[in-house]
Write a protein that holds these residues in place. Sequence first.
Motif, PDB file in Angstrom:
ATOM      1  N   ARG A  19      37.474  47.918  34.139  1.00 43.83           N
ATOM      2  CA  ARG A  19      38.407  47.303  33.190  1.00 43.83           C
ATOM      3  C   ARG A  19      39.369  48.341  32.610  1.00 43.83           C
ATOM      4  NH1 ARG A  19      33.576  44.853  31.081  1.00 43.83           N
ATOM      5  NH2 ARG A  19      33.382  42.651  31.673  1.00 43.83           N
ATOM      6  N   LEU A  20      38.836  49.482  32.236  1.00 44.33           N
ATOM      7  CA  LEU A  20      39.667  50.533  31.661  1.00 44.33           C
ATOM      8  C   LEU A  20      40.702  51.034  32.667  1.00 44.33           C
ATOM      9  CD1 LEU A  20      36.932  52.563  29.732  1.00 44.33           C
ATOM     10  CD2 LEU A  20      38.741  51.148  28.729  1.00 44.33           C
ATOM     11  N   LEU A  21      40.285  51.193  33.920  1.00 41.35           N
ATOM     12  CA  LEU A  21      41.195  51.667  34.956  1.00 41.35           C
ATOM     13  C   LEU A  21      42.256  50.609  35.261  1.00 41.35           C
ATOM     14  CD1 LEU A  21      41.986  53.810  37.008  1.00 41.35           C
ATOM     15  CD2 LEU A  21      40.288  52.850  38.592  1.00 41.35           C
ATOM     16  N   PHE A  22      41.845  49.354  35.352  1.00 39.34           N
ATOM     17  CA  PHE A  22      42.787  48.268  35.656  1.00 39.34           C
ATOM     18  C   PHE A  22      43.823  48.127  34.541  1.00 39.34           C
ATOM     19  CE2 PHE A  22      44.093  43.771  35.662  1.00 39.34           C
ATOM     20  CZ  PHE A  22      44.505  43.637  36.974  1.00 39.34           C
ATOM     21  N   ASP A  23      43.343  48.089  33.292  1.00 34.00           N
ATOM     22  CA  ASP A  23      44.262  47.945  32.165  1.00 34.00           C
ATOM     23  C   ASP A  23      45.192  49.153  32.049  1.00 34.00           C
ATOM     24  OD1 ASP A  23      43.156  45.517  31.599  1.00 34.00           O
ATOM     25  OD2 ASP A  23      42.031  46.182  29.828  1.00 34.00           O
ATOM     26  N   GLY A  24      44.650  50.350  32.324  1.00 33.91           N
ATOM     27  CA  GLY A  24      45.474  51.543  32.260  1.00 33.91           C
ATOM     28  C   GLY A  24      46.564  51.548  33.316  1.00 33.91           C
ATOM     29  N   THR A  25      46.269  50.946  34.465  1.00 27.28           N
ATOM     30  CA  THR A  25      47.260  50.866  35.540  1.00 27.28           C
ATOM     31  C   THR A  25      48.403  49.934  35.149  1.00 27.28           C
ATOM     32  OG1 THR A  25      45.510  51.238  37.183  1.00 27.28           O
ATOM     33  CG2 THR A  25      47.574  50.330  37.997  1.00 27.28           C
ATOM     34  N   LEU A  26      48.086  48.886  34.398  1.00 29.99           N
ATOM     35  CA  LEU A  26      49.094  47.893  34.000  1.00 29.99           C
ATOM     36  C   LEU A  26      49.716  48.241  32.657  1.00 29.99           C
ATOM     37  CD1 LEU A  26      47.424  44.535  35.121  1.00 29.99           C
ATOM     38  CD2 LEU A  26      49.319  45.758  36.196  1.00 29.99           C
ATOM     39  N   HIS A  39      51.621  40.767  29.783  1.00 34.78           N
ATOM     40  CA  HIS A  39      51.434  39.347  30.106  1.00 34.78           C
ATOM     41  C   HIS A  39      50.449  39.195  31.266  1.00 34.78           C
ATOM     42  CE1 HIS A  39      52.547  35.093  30.524  1.00 34.78           C
ATOM     43  NE2 HIS A  39      52.560  35.316  31.831  1.00 34.78           N
ATOM     44  N   VAL A  40      50.573  40.068  32.265  1.00 34.24           N
ATOM     45  CA  VAL A  40      49.653  40.032  33.414  1.00 34.24           C
ATOM     46  C   VAL A  40      48.242  40.396  32.967  1.00 34.24           C
ATOM     47  CG1 VAL A  40      49.107  41.071  35.647  1.00 34.24           C
ATOM     48  CG2 VAL A  40      51.493  40.548  35.059  1.00 34.24           C
ATOM     49  N   ARG A  41      48.117  41.436  32.142  1.00 35.18           N
ATOM     50  CA  ARG A  41      46.788  41.851  31.658  1.00 35.18           C
ATOM     51  C   ARG A  41      46.099  40.721  30.903  1.00 35.18           C
ATOM     52  NH1 ARG A  41      49.357  46.368  29.625  1.00 35.18           N
ATOM     53  NH2 ARG A  41      48.857  45.745  27.482  1.00 35.18           N
ATOM     54  N   GLY A  42      46.870  39.913  30.226  1.00 35.29           N
ATOM     55  CA  GLY A  42      46.294  38.823  29.443  1.00 35.29           C
ATOM     56  C   GLY A  42      45.782  37.668  30.270  1.00 35.29           C
ATOM     57  N   ALA A 109      59.906  37.631  38.166  1.00 38.91           N
ATOM     58  CA  ALA A 109      58.584  37.373  38.753  1.00 38.91           C
ATOM     59  C   ALA A 109      58.473  37.963  40.153  1.00 38.91           C
ATOM     60  CB  ALA A 109      58.303  35.876  38.778  1.00 38.91           C
ATOM     61  N   VAL A 110      59.515  37.810  40.965  1.00 39.10           N
ATOM     62  CA  VAL A 110      59.489  38.379  42.319  1.00 39.10           C
ATOM     63  C   VAL A 110      59.402  39.904  42.254  1.00 39.10           C
ATOM     64  CG1 VAL A 110      60.854  38.747  44.419  1.00 39.10           C
ATOM     65  CG2 VAL A 110      60.678  36.464  43.436  1.00 39.10           C
ATOM     66  N   LEU A 111      60.191  40.506  41.380  1.00 42.60           N
ATOM     67  CA  LEU A 111      60.164  41.958  41.233  1.00 42.60           C
ATOM     68  C   LEU A 111      58.826  42.431  40.661  1.00 42.60           C
ATOM     69  CD1 LEU A 111      63.792  42.466  39.895  1.00 42.60           C
ATOM     70  CD2 LEU A 111      62.918  43.131  42.147  1.00 42.60           C
ATOM     71  N   LEU A 112      58.258  41.645  39.754  1.00 38.44           N
ATOM     72  CA  LEU A 112      56.937  41.973  39.209  1.00 38.44           C
ATOM     73  C   LEU A 112      55.896  41.977  40.319  1.00 38.44           C
ATOM     74  CD1 LEU A 112      54.808  42.362  36.964  1.00 38.44           C
ATOM     75  CD2 LEU A 112      54.826  39.868  36.665  1.00 38.44           C
TER      76      LEU A 112
END
Length: 324
Positions: A19-26, A39-42, A109-112
């Motif tokens: 979780r920490l690694l994933f959230d840190g990446t985003l 928004h994606v993390r949520g 959204a496409v660029l995201l």
Amino acid sequence: MIELSDILRPVEADLERYRLLFDGTLTHPDEFLGGVLAHVRGRKGKMMRPLLVLLMAREAGGCSECSLRAAVALELLHTASLVHDDVVDESGERRGQESANAVYGNKIAVLLGDYLLSLSLRQAALTDRPEMVDIIAQLGGTLSEGEIFQLANIRQAVSTEEAYFRIIRHKTAALFAACGQLGALSADAGADFTELARAFGEEVGVCFQIRDDIFDYFEDAAIGKPTGNDMAEGKLTLPAIYALDRNPDAEMLQLADRVKKGEAEKKEIARLVDFTKREGGIDYARRVMRERHDEALGMLAGFRDAEVRQALSDYLDFVVERAL
């Protein structure tokens, strides 16, 4: 009823590191992009895919940094595919909240989605395992193929079980298969166990998608889509395919054709949903799902870690019995 907390217990500490690694990446210092990534993390789900990676790694010898980065890479790739799918399907909601395209528009959204793909490949590279990078890179293509196959299938006059399973094996099943495979590889498992982990994941993915498709035949606001939403998008899934094959009623076949062309009204979709239920489509889909469940369950017989074996057995039950 199986609780998710029971399944994750063998790798609870590893999941927290994930979780920490994933959230840190985003995260990103730019205010706008940082907000988009927040928004994606949520939108966190139940972490079914990372959980499978870590459980397979645990059985094969233990969760390493390589395991965690593989799990993050796969979840980022999955998230990117969902962002792009929402644009393609013109979906306004995902997991009970507004989709990225609904909030920021299709261009962002496409660029995201593209940005998330780059993050996924970066995490794959940080495993320092070329074979794992190759699997993730190929998976991106496989997921896109599945989406293209699905769009092409909508154009076909007749939907078949063969086409249905081709689509879900290229989409949902391929992703779960990669989770099992990379979990094993990250712990330096041998070829036999790695293939077993891949095959187990594939069967899990088939079960997962059939269960998802069954949801579409029942009204439940918590699911985030109304009854018949797949049909509203021109998709005929396993229950309806079976029902129409079992009883090729001329009126229902004509209605199915209108569904695939995107011409069906809500009341017509409701009639096809009712027909599918009457003709045993839901029961058939559940039977097929249970067969795949049992096939996967048999693959766990030789697992040495009893706690992991039980967790994966519960994982399978959770997939086929989940309410969402």
